[in-house]
Design a protein around this motif. Sequence first.
Motif, PDB file in Angstrom:
ATOM      1  N   PHE A  72       0.958  -1.206   0.050  1.00 33.13           N
ATOM      2  CA  PHE A  72       0.013   0.147  -0.159  1.00 33.13           C
ATOM      3  C   PHE A  72       0.893   1.146   0.071  1.00 33.13           C
ATOM      4  CE2 PHE A  72      -2.798   2.675   2.660  1.00 33.13           C
ATOM      5  CZ  PHE A  72      -3.646   3.186   1.644  1.00 33.13           C
ATOM      6  N   TYR A  73       1.236   1.777  -1.078  1.00 36.36           N
ATOM      7  CA  TYR A  73       2.156   3.020  -1.379  1.00 36.36           C
ATOM      8  C   TYR A  73       1.322   3.866  -1.695  1.00 36.36           C
ATOM      9  CZ  TYR A  73       6.212   5.233  -2.658  1.00 36.36           C
ATOM     10  OH  TYR A  73       7.244   6.423  -2.806  1.00 36.36           O
ATOM     11  N   VAL A  74       1.606   5.073  -0.943  1.00 33.21           N
ATOM     12  CA  VAL A  74       0.828   6.348  -1.263  1.00 33.21           C
ATOM     13  C   VAL A  74       1.894   7.493  -1.361  1.00 33.21           C
ATOM     14  CG1 VAL A  74      -1.016   7.970  -0.500  1.00 33.21           C
ATOM     15  CG2 VAL A  74      -1.294   5.393  -0.610  1.00 33.21           C
ATOM     16  N   GLU A  75       1.824   8.284  -2.280  1.00 33.79           N
ATOM     17  CA  GLU A  75       2.735   9.554  -2.353  1.00 33.79           C
ATOM     18  C   GLU A  75       2.044  10.686  -2.239  1.00 33.79           C
ATOM     19  OE1 GLU A  75       4.705   9.495  -5.969  1.00 33.79           O
ATOM     20  OE2 GLU A  75       5.831   7.584  -5.728  1.00 33.79           O
ATOM     21  N   GLN A  76       2.780  11.912  -1.999  1.00 34.71           N
ATOM     22  CA  GLN A  76       1.822  13.378  -1.948  1.00 34.71           C
ATOM     23  C   GLN A  76       1.496  13.577  -3.362  1.00 34.71           C
ATOM     24  OE1 GLN A  76       5.296  15.880  -1.119  1.00 34.71           O
ATOM     25  NE2 GLN A  76       5.174  15.404   1.087  1.00 34.71           N
ATOM     26  N   ASN A  77       0.455  14.325  -3.644  1.00 35.87           N
ATOM     27  CA  ASN A  77      -0.395  14.549  -4.598  1.00 35.87           C
ATOM     28  C   ASN A  77      -1.195  13.545  -5.054  1.00 35.87           C
ATOM     29  OD1 ASN A  77       0.584  17.415  -4.354  1.00 35.87           O
ATOM     30  ND2 ASN A  77       2.445  16.569  -5.858  1.00 35.87           N
ATOM     31  N   TYR A  78      -1.206  12.326  -4.278  1.00 32.28           N
ATOM     32  CA  TYR A  78      -2.293  11.417  -4.727  1.00 32.28           C
ATOM     33  C   TYR A  78      -3.655  12.223  -4.052  1.00 32.28           C
ATOM     34  CZ  TYR A  78       0.636   7.318  -6.052  1.00 32.28           C
ATOM     35  OH  TYR A  78       1.441   6.554  -6.849  1.00 32.28           O
ATOM     36  N   GLN A  79      -4.848  11.629  -4.545  1.00 27.73           N
ATOM     37  CA  GLN A  79      -5.950  12.054  -3.917  1.00 27.73           C
ATOM     38  C   GLN A  79      -6.843  10.953  -3.194  1.00 27.73           C
ATOM     39  OE1 GLN A  79      -8.196  14.411  -6.765  1.00 27.73           O
ATOM     40  NE2 GLN A  79      -6.600  15.836  -7.059  1.00 27.73           N
ATOM     41  N   TYR A  80      -7.585  11.177  -1.984  1.00 27.94           N
ATOM     42  CA  TYR A  80      -8.581  10.427  -1.774  1.00 27.94           C
ATOM     43  C   TYR A  80      -9.825  10.881  -1.746  1.00 27.94           C
ATOM     44  CZ  TYR A  80     -10.786   7.446   1.738  1.00 27.94           C
ATOM     45  OH  TYR A  80     -11.865   6.557   2.222  1.00 27.94           O
ATOM     46  N   GLN A  81     -10.768  10.086  -2.515  1.00 25.25           N
ATOM     47  CA  GLN A  81     -12.134  10.445  -2.778  1.00 25.25           C
ATOM     48  C   GLN A  81     -13.379   9.511  -1.988  1.00 25.25           C
ATOM     49  OE1 GLN A  81     -13.636  10.230  -6.655  1.00 25.25           O
ATOM     50  NE2 GLN A  81     -15.260  11.379  -6.440  1.00 25.25           N
ATOM     51  N   VAL A  82     -14.070  10.158  -1.014  1.00 27.85           N
ATOM     52  CA  VAL A  82     -14.763   9.437  -0.179  1.00 27.85           C
ATOM     53  C   VAL A  82     -15.928   8.794  -1.384  1.00 27.85           C
ATOM     54  CG1 VAL A  82     -16.434   9.655   1.728  1.00 27.85           C
ATOM     55  CG2 VAL A  82     -14.131  10.687   1.765  1.00 27.85           C
ATOM     56  N   THR A  83     -16.267   7.662  -0.981  1.00 27.30           N
ATOM     57  CA  THR A  83     -17.467   7.103  -2.004  1.00 27.30           C
ATOM     58  C   THR A  83     -18.573   6.528  -0.944  1.00 27.30           C
ATOM     59  OG1 THR A  83     -16.275   5.151  -2.126  1.00 27.30           O
ATOM     60  CG2 THR A  83     -15.988   6.710  -4.105  1.00 27.30           C
ATOM     61  N   TRP A  84     -18.388   6.367   0.250  1.00 19.46           N
ATOM     62  CA  TRP A  84     -19.114   5.838   0.991  1.00 19.46           C
ATOM     63  C   TRP A  84     -19.040   6.213   2.404  1.00 19.46           C
ATOM     64  CZ3 TRP A  84     -19.855   2.641   5.190  1.00 19.46           C
ATOM     65  CH2 TRP A  84     -21.132   1.971   5.639  1.00 19.46           C
ATOM     66  N   PRO A  85     -20.038   6.363   3.388  1.00 25.39           N
ATOM     67  CA  PRO A  85     -21.437   6.444   2.927  1.00 25.39           C
ATOM     68  C   PRO A  85     -22.057   7.640   2.482  1.00 25.39           C
ATOM     69  CG  PRO A  85     -21.012   6.901   5.366  1.00 25.39           C
ATOM     70  CD  PRO A  85     -19.724   6.719   4.689  1.00 25.39           C
ATOM     71  N   PRO A  86     -23.072   7.534   1.940  1.00 23.37           N
ATOM     72  CA  PRO A  86     -23.711   8.621   1.350  1.00 23.37           C
ATOM     73  C   PRO A  86     -24.275   9.862   2.136  1.00 23.37           C
ATOM     74  CG  PRO A  86     -24.796   6.812   0.604  1.00 23.37           C
ATOM     75  CD  PRO A  86     -23.772   6.434   1.582  1.00 23.37           C
ATOM     76  N   ILE A  87     -24.252   9.432   3.652  1.00 22.35           N
ATOM     77  CA  ILE A  87     -24.711  10.494   4.524  1.00 22.35           C
ATOM     78  C   ILE A  87     -23.766  11.139   4.961  1.00 22.35           C
ATOM     79  CG2 ILE A  87     -26.923   9.405   5.129  1.00 22.35           C
ATOM     80  CD1 ILE A  87     -25.536   8.358   7.628  1.00 22.35           C
ATOM     81  N   SER A  88     -22.362  10.916   4.628  1.00 18.83           N
ATOM     82  CA  SER A  88     -21.155  11.589   5.238  1.00 18.83           C
ATOM     83  C   SER A  88     -21.156  13.025   4.527  1.00 18.83           C
ATOM     84  CB  SER A  88     -20.097  10.871   4.895  1.00 18.83           C
ATOM     85  OG  SER A  88     -18.828  11.711   5.323  1.00 18.83           O
ATOM     86  N   SER A  89     -20.803  14.014   5.342  1.00 14.76           N
ATOM     87  CA  SER A  89     -20.385  15.474   5.057  1.00 14.76           C
ATOM     88  C   SER A  89     -19.392  15.294   3.795  1.00 14.76           C
ATOM     89  CB  SER A  89     -20.066  16.460   6.047  1.00 14.76           C
ATOM     90  OG  SER A  89     -18.948  15.911   6.872  1.00 14.76           O
ATOM     91  N   TYR A  90     -18.360  14.309   3.904  1.00  8.23           N
ATOM     92  CA  TYR A  90     -17.458  14.421   2.785  1.00  8.23           C
ATOM     93  C   TYR A  90     -17.587  13.446   1.688  1.00  8.23           C
ATOM     94  CZ  TYR A  90     -14.660  15.685   6.930  1.00  8.23           C
ATOM     95  OH  TYR A  90     -14.193  16.462   7.947  1.00  8.23           O
TER      96      TYR A  90
END
Length: 128
Positions: A72-90
């Motif tokens: 699980f390798y993540v670098e700077q400038n990668y993005q995280y997009q929230v896809t669940w739960p639909p009731i989350s403010s994010y």
Amino acid sequence: MSAGLNLQGNIIKFTYSDDDQGGAVPSGTVVYSPVFARISAMKPTQALLEQGLETPEIYSGILSYSPPTGTFYVEQNYQYQVTWPPISSYYQKKFVIIGVQHQSFDDPRKYLLVTMRREEIANSNNLQ
């Protein structure tokens, strides 16, 4: 979903290529999915406020991904997009990863501590 990790989303790697007029066209590829997370807003530091840095909110997050094989390798400038739960403010919001704190031990749960900021879009035209 692991205990305490209340969001699910994707890690996206963005690249930019030139279009026929010489402008940059962003293109994203989902690198890891699903990635479980917990995101919390952080207070801006006094140093940032004194420098007048116009930074929107800064967020800290815990990301967890359990691939069957690999890393699980993540670098700077990668993005995280929230896809669940639909009731989350994010929900459907994107966060740009600006810092990654890797663990010094081999944890099979693959936790990462990250610092993020909200992605800002200059215009909402989706040209792709």
